[in-house]
Write an enzyme that holds these catalytic residues in place. Structure first.
Site, PDB file in Angstrom:
ATOM      1  NE  ARG A 115      -3.235   2.859   0.380  1.00  0.00           N
ATOM      2  CZ  ARG A 115      -2.661   3.977  -0.055  1.00  0.00           C
ATOM      3  NH1 ARG A 115      -1.454   3.937  -0.605  1.00  0.00           N
ATOM      4  NH2 ARG A 115      -3.273   5.142   0.019  1.00  0.00           N
ATOM      5  CE1 TYR A 116       0.347   4.339   4.053  1.00  0.00           C
ATOM      6  CE2 TYR A 116       0.428   2.051   4.767  1.00  0.00           C
ATOM      7  CZ  TYR A 116      -0.163   3.305   4.812  1.00  0.00           C
ATOM      8  OH  TYR A 116      -1.258   3.514   5.623  1.00  0.00           O
ATOM      9  NE  ARG A 119       5.165   2.527   5.672  1.00  0.00           N
ATOM     10  CZ  ARG A 119       5.108   3.702   5.036  1.00  0.00           C
ATOM     11  NH1 ARG A 119       5.994   3.991   4.099  1.00  0.00           N
ATOM     12  NH2 ARG A 119       4.170   4.576   5.334  1.00  0.00           N
ATOM     13  CB  CYS A 128      -4.813 -14.914  16.471  1.00  0.00           C
ATOM     14  SG  CYS A 128      -4.629 -13.714  15.137  1.00  0.00           S
ATOM     15  CB  CYS A 132      -9.343  -8.713  18.518  1.00  0.00           C
ATOM     16  SG  CYS A 132      -7.673  -8.830  19.207  1.00  0.00           S
ATOM     17  CB  CYS A 135     -10.264  -9.351  13.877  1.00  0.00           C
ATOM     18  SG  CYS A 135      -8.902  -9.807  12.778  1.00  0.00           S
ATOM     19  NE  ARG A 137      -4.514  -7.728   7.658  1.00  0.00           N
ATOM     20  CZ  ARG A 137      -3.553  -7.284   8.465  1.00  0.00           C
ATOM     21  NH1 ARG A 137      -3.227  -7.978   9.550  1.00  0.00           N
ATOM     22  NH2 ARG A 137      -2.916  -6.177   8.201  1.00  0.00           N
ATOM     23  CG  ASP A 296     -10.033  -0.597  10.525  1.00  0.00           C
ATOM     24  OD1 ASP A 296      -9.784   0.618  10.379  1.00  0.00           O
ATOM     25  OD2 ASP A 296      -9.140  -1.463  10.621  1.00  0.00           O
ATOM     26  CG  ASP A 333      -5.681   1.809   7.998  1.00  0.00           C
ATOM     27  OD1 ASP A 333      -5.351   2.321   6.921  1.00  0.00           O
ATOM     28  OD2 ASP A 333      -5.074   0.863   8.524  1.00  0.00           O
ATOM     29  CE  LYS A 340      -0.937   1.885   9.786  1.00  0.00           C
ATOM     30  NZ  LYS A 340      -0.561   1.293   8.471  1.00  0.00           N
TER      31      LYS A 340
END
Length: 423
Positions: A115-116, A119, A128, A132, A135, A137, A296, A333, A340
């Site tokens: 995306r950037y 990086r 995981c 959470c 989440c 994703r 999100d 985001d 971000k």
């Protein structure tokens, strides 16, 4: 002297021998994921029962260590709200998206998000230690059928190898520490062999969900691949225990800088006093607050969302009221893959050709005298400007400052605003 951090064990685990309790493999093997198991530890509400009985709900798994931190009699316990589902997860909300950050659209090969400009995000697993409820994703995380193979890793690493502008690689998922130790080291080793990759990063909530995973052996392995950075995910002061402090200390002693990314969650940490305690406790264990994320627009997370103004209010209550390095950057985001976007209170009140009018955290208003004889930086004489590399996004807003372009035009702008010209 500051108060020491505490340890807790739910009554059901009091007789578990220390060698088992402190074994991360035992913690993984004994995660709780059913209504019957969870009810042995905490008193469930009707809403929680309904959610746990719902088919096709986002995966539930909680380590014995983490569930022990929950007050079993408090339905509003901030840790409980993060990992125990409620019926609110089933309710849709306006703006809800499956992939709210458009990560899939920015994936040149499966599992790699570029995306950037300099990086990439390397997704290495969908698993995981615990899950959470907000989440980002959840479309893929926790799904046993959504796995990454060695062939996927080969394609990801090949893309990085042939994309020289990539200097920073973040391993995430899921949680990279769920990988077999040898596989994790293999990935780090292969990335470190790429000459243009300068920085390796790991994003993990394992030290929070299961701090016993941070063993001396893990730290000895990680420190072979410096410069390597490590971000954890703590949302509330109650998550900072003696065990997390010890895990953070092990990583720090291995020379690994630690940061924290938290998410602003209604009913969990949407309070400036909670946030101030959180960031101050984080720096006590040598973890620097990095980002505070707006929640999100992910499916099932509508009840966790706050107004963006709440995040700005929290930063207002941190800046100046605690150490500057304790203040995270509050970001949204941007939906649709915008990345971000930082938000903060406005401290700049006005400008002129020779003065800046500003305020501080107390409301004190003052002026700063601008220099009159400033000689502007000359890119023609700067070796860094002359040797800068071309990269995606260079023609964005910064490009207006750094180049010859006068405007950025949305699609169809020229056609709309030149109606007097014939086709």
């Amino acid at each position: 002297m500051s108060q020491p951090f505490s340890s807790k064990r739910a009554p059901i685990y009091q007789d578990v021998p220390a060698e088992k309790w402190n074994d991360w493999r035992w913690q993984l093997s004994n995660r709780l994921n059913s209504l019957e198991d969870i009810e042995k530890v905490i008193h469930l509400t009707d809403s929680e029962r309904k959610a746990l009985e719902t088919r096709d709900l986002f995966r539930v798994d909680i380590t014995p260590y983490f569930i022990s931190l929950i007050d079993p009699n408090d339905p509003n316990d901030p840790i409980r709200r993060q990992v125990i589902p409620t019926a609110q997860e089933i309710v849709p909300f306006s703006g809800m998206m499956e992939d709210s950050l458009s990560e899939d659209a920015h994936s040149p090969v499966p599992g790699l998000v570029h995306r950037y400009p300099d990086r990439v995000l390397m997704l290495v697993t969908s698993q995981c230690a615990s899950y959470c409820r907000y989440c980002t994703r959840s479309r893929m995380v926790g799904d046993p059928h959504h796995t990454f193979s060695r062939a996927d890793f080969d394609r990801q690493i090949d893309y990085i190898r042939r994309t020289p502008q990539v200097r920073d690689v973040l391993l995430s998922g899921g949680d990279p520490l769920t990988l077999a130790p040898k596989l994790l080291e293999e990935l780090l080793s292969r990335l470190r062999e790429i000459p243009h990759v300068e920085i390796l990063r790991i994003g993990s909530r394992f030290p929070v969900f299961m701090p016993m995973r941070v063993t001396d052996e893990l730290c000895q392995m990680l420190q072979k691949y410096h410069p390597l950075w490590f971000n954890i995910h703590v949302n509330h002061p109650n998550e900072i225990t003696a065990e997390l402090a010890e895990a953070a200390d092990r990583l720090s002693r291995a020379g690994i800088p630690l940061g924290n990314q938290s998410v602003l969650l209604a009913g969990v940490n949407d309070c400036v006093h909670v946030q101030r305690k959180l960031v101050q406790d984080l720096v006590r264990i040598r973890v620097r607050p990095y980002y505070l994320y707006q929640c999100d627009l992910v499916e099932g997370a509508g009840h966790f969302r706050t107004p963006v103004s709440k995040g700005i209010e929290i930063i207002e209550g941190l800046r100046g009221h605690t150490s500057g390095f304790s203040v995270p950057t509050f970001v949204v985001d941007a939906p649709g893959g915008g990345g971000k976007t930082p938000f903060q209170p406005n401290y700049l009140l006005s400008t002129s050709d020779h003065r800046v009018v500003m305020r501080n955290y107390e409301g004190f208003i003052t002026t700063y005298e601008e220099p009159q004889g400033y000689e502007a930086h000359d890119p023609a004489k700067c070796k860094f400007c002359q040797s800068r590399r071309s990269e995606p996004g260079q023609n964005g807003v910064y490009g207006l400052l750094d180049g010859d372009a006068m405007s950025i035009q949305p699609e169809g702008f020229e056609k709309t605003h030149k109606r007097n010209k014939t086709e």
